[in-house]
Design a protein around this motif. Sequence first.
Motif, PDB file in Angstrom:
ATOM      1  N   GLU A  97       6.112  -6.903   5.209  1.00  0.00           N
ATOM      2  CA  GLU A  97       5.459  -6.067   3.891  1.00  0.00           C
ATOM      3  C   GLU A  97       6.678  -5.950   2.977  1.00  0.00           C
ATOM      4  O   GLU A  97       7.789  -5.498   3.420  1.00  0.00           O
ATOM      5  CB  GLU A  97       4.989  -4.785   4.419  1.00  0.00           C
ATOM      6  N   THR A 120       1.393  -7.134   1.460  1.00  0.00           N
ATOM      7  CA  THR A 120       1.503  -5.935   2.556  1.00  0.00           C
ATOM      8  C   THR A 120       1.472  -6.714   3.839  1.00  0.00           C
ATOM      9  O   THR A 120       1.034  -7.936   4.148  1.00  0.00           O
ATOM     10  CB  THR A 120       0.329  -5.063   2.389  1.00  0.00           C
ATOM     11  N   ALA A 121       1.387  -6.028   5.050  1.00  0.00           N
ATOM     12  CA  ALA A 121       1.316  -6.378   6.222  1.00  0.00           C
ATOM     13  C   ALA A 121      -0.402  -7.057   6.544  1.00  0.00           C
ATOM     14  O   ALA A 121      -0.479  -7.775   7.396  1.00  0.00           O
ATOM     15  CB  ALA A 121       1.366  -5.261   7.292  1.00  0.00           C
ATOM     16  N   LYS A 146       9.076  -3.786   5.962  1.00  0.00           N
ATOM     17  CA  LYS A 146       8.677  -3.891   7.234  1.00  0.00           C
ATOM     18  C   LYS A 146       8.924  -5.365   7.657  1.00  0.00           C
ATOM     19  O   LYS A 146       8.693  -6.272   6.871  1.00  0.00           O
ATOM     20  CB  LYS A 146       7.377  -3.762   7.452  1.00  0.00           C
TER      21      LYS A 146
END
Length: 400
Positions: A97, A120-121, A146
């Motif tokens: 992310e 994003t994830a 992340k």
Amino acid sequence: MKSTLFAVFFGCCLAAPSSHAAWQRLGGLGKRPVNVADASIEGTKISSSSGIGQPENLLAFNPTSSSKLPAGASQAVISLNRQVVSNYVTFVVDGAEGRVSVSSSGDQQAWAPLSQAVFTAADRSVTMRFAGVQAKYVRLEFDLSKAGTVRSLGIYGTDTDYDYKVRETKNSPGPINVGGALGGSRVIYVNPSPEGGDELAEKYNKFEFPESPDKFRTVIYDLGQPRTLTEIGSVHSPRPVRLTAYTFETLPEKEDWRHRLSFDPSVFESMKPVATVDDTRGLGYIKAKLAKSVRARYIALRWEPDFNPPGFSVSSVTVSASGLSAARYAPGEGGPGAGANGQGGGGGAGEGGQNGQNGANPADPNWFNAAFANPFSAVNIPAAAPPAPPPTAGVGNASP
């Protein structure tokens, strides 16, 4: 009364959907863009990297090979085989992310920004388009909140399959992904039809299958000439799926009076696959070695999700072939059927395959009458290269 009932019954039969309706062949792509971020191309390499684990996997077409992205800043510089015009960058991330920036340079001193993207994830496929820029080096800079992984990097631009020569050789440095543009392959059938049209599928090996009651998602490739196939794989939606592969020396197509080709998928029911492998955990990537190498010109890949999802996507495809040289930049010497060293040839032409005697031969003065006497007869596309020797047969299931 009877005639009215018959007419109604006949009309219902015509309106009823058929699970084996023939597929129409795609219109065809003149030239196919090449992923220049491929280690199979002479001179292409990772020039430098910082913070990325296994950066060499950025250039790998193996779908199970990935590079690790840490939280925070990291980067990699890719040295292309020469000054290349690029306008499209894509890759697949898992778990990561943050943001990515792409820039280019001719000497690694001055860098010109090209594009950036935030993901994003929940995102998986990252794509960036920009105005074409000529450069020798492309830099990817990640700034992540992340950590995660990245795989299936693609850098595309004006280079096409006609610009790269691949030849058969006994001193092969390693396999080449002939499912991509190197070697001149073409996507000729996709079912169900992908969302957004066929262009993304034909050019970049990306298939966005829509929600469909069909059991399988199928792609058929014409490899341009017979290749010695050893492995298959894909990066796809992260859900359980079975991948099955079938090969053909001559594709059983039919041609109508308008010269449009079609393929009947019921053919698969009587065939034994050359490889079958399951992504039971829904990792979103898979590969399988064939039980033994197979010599074939056509290959069909069929994905069977364990349930009918709203949609199913394939981000990249691997069809590994052995016995090939590294791809060399040689404008005009590539494309379908090129670089066969006398072993290439069109499907079914001359003695190019097991069913080659049925192939169309434009040199035969009776070829037109034989091929088109029945407008719905099965035909084979004339070969553009010398015929191949009979390929080595080989079938059987493969395990991951």
